[in-house]
Design a protein around this motif. Structure first.
Motif, mmCIF file in Angstrom:
data_model
loop_
_atom_site.group_PDB
_atom_site.id
_atom_site.type_symbol
_atom_site.label_atom_id
_atom_site.label_comp_id
_atom_site.label_asym_id
_atom_site.label_seq_id
_atom_site.Cartn_x
_atom_site.Cartn_y
_atom_site.Cartn_z
ATOM 1 N N GLY A 65 0.838 -1.191 0.000
ATOM 2 C CA GLY A 65 0.000 0.000 0.000
ATOM 3 C C GLY A 65 0.873 1.241 0.000
ATOM 4 O O GLY A 65 1.846 1.314 0.751
ATOM 5 N N LEU A 95 0.729 5.218 0.545
ATOM 6 C CA LEU A 95 -0.043 6.356 1.037
ATOM 7 C C LEU A 95 0.582 7.615 0.449
ATOM 8 O O LEU A 95 1.610 8.090 0.924
ATOM 9 N N ILE A 133 -0.950 -0.738 -4.489
ATOM 10 C CA ILE A 133 -2.122 0.123 -4.600
ATOM 11 C C ILE A 133 -1.723 1.508 -4.105
ATOM 12 O O ILE A 133 -1.289 1.675 -2.960
ATOM 13 N N TRP A 143 -2.728 5.139 -3.014
ATOM 14 C CA TRP A 143 -3.777 6.035 -2.527
ATOM 15 C C TRP A 143 -3.184 7.437 -2.619
ATOM 16 O O TRP A 143 -2.455 7.874 -1.741
ATOM 17 N N LEU A 165 -6.402 1.591 2.266
ATOM 18 C CA LEU A 165 -5.402 0.594 1.876
ATOM 19 C C LEU A 165 -5.629 -0.727 2.615
ATOM 20 O O LEU A 165 -5.424 -1.803 2.049
ATOM 21 N N CYS A 180 -3.996 -4.554 1.442
ATOM 22 C CA CYS A 180 -2.549 -4.326 1.496
ATOM 23 C C CYS A 180 -1.955 -4.937 2.765
ATOM 24 O O CYS A 180 -2.616 -5.028 3.799
ATOM 25 N N ILE A 194 2.583 -0.605 4.399
ATOM 26 C CA ILE A 194 2.367 0.732 3.853
ATOM 27 C C ILE A 194 3.695 1.454 3.716
ATOM 28 O O ILE A 194 4.522 1.461 4.636
#
Length: 235
Positions: free
Chosen positions: A7, A9, A40, A42, A72, A77, A80
């Protein structure tokens, strides 16, 4: 192939997040699509300004950061990465709100220094005013034996802060001269390497001639730490 999903951020700023994803892709040993890292992003540029918040002139970004973390988590996920150095000033609050590991960009920078053979001794650190005021890199790197110097207040006001703002405004080529001058000033005062402790700064530094001394790109360092996590080299 891996079952680990990273993930990211991001959105702080958007260009730094895009560069992180680019480097994550380029640095991953791969011969086909399926060898790359499931990730992914964000990317939420609505997160309140981290420097303004830390300096007491803007709202707290933690609620927006936690909103991203929840997104996330919901996406499946397993860890992070945050390609924003200043946001790590809220890492305790973020870690308290999730069971997911959050990869720390200062730890990634320390590993990058060791990887380049830069052992304990004098180094420089550039970053936003808030990152430097929070001593994120100073405390973390001094614990590893490095002697840390930072730009003067005058250099921050004339070179570093305007240079970061130029990158955020998509005027990357214009940011090179002030950021490179600030990095050179640290080297002139004895730094053997300069850690680019704001994810906008590597973009500006890379927009012109290479420096004559080692620089640590914290975007690259975090991407490599993320790859190590996915490949379970962190265990």
């Amino acid at each position: 192939m891996t079952d680990r999903i990273l993930g990211v951020l991001g959105g702080m700023g958007p260009l730094a997040s895009a560069e992180f994803m680019r480097q994550l892709t380029l640095l991953t040993p791969a011969e086909r699509d399926q060898d790359h890292i499931p990730a992914i992003l964000w990317s939420d540029p609505r997160v309140p300004d981290r420097t303004a918040a830390r300096l007491g002139t803007g709202p707290d970004p933690l609620p927006a950061l936690l909103r991203g973390i929840r997104g996330l988590e919901a996406a499946g996920c397993g860890a992070i990465a945050i390609p924003c150095n200043t946001a790590h000033g809220w890492i305790d609050g973020m870690r308290a709100a999730t069971e997911l590991p959050i990869l720390h960009i200062v730890d990634a920078a320390a590993e990058a220094l060791r990887r380049q053979g830069i052992g304990p001794g004098p180094i420089g650190v550039m970053g936003t005013a808030a990152t430097l005021a929070m001593n994120l890199f100073q405390d973390g790197l001094r614990a590893g034996g490095w002697e840390v110097s930072t730009p003067t207040e005058a250099e921050m006001a004339r070179l570093v802060t305007p240079g970061i703002a130029l990158v955020k405004a998509n005027r990357v080529a214009e940011s090179h001269a002030p950021l490179a001058e600030a990095a050179q000033a640290l080297a002139t005062r004895g730094a053997r390497a300069v850690v680019l402790g704001c994810t906008e700064i590597p973009l500006g530094i890379a927009a012109g001639p290479a420096q004559a001394f080692p620089v640590i790109d914290t975007i690259e360092a975090l991407a490599l730490a993320s790859i190590r996590w996915v490949r379970r080299e962190d265990a």
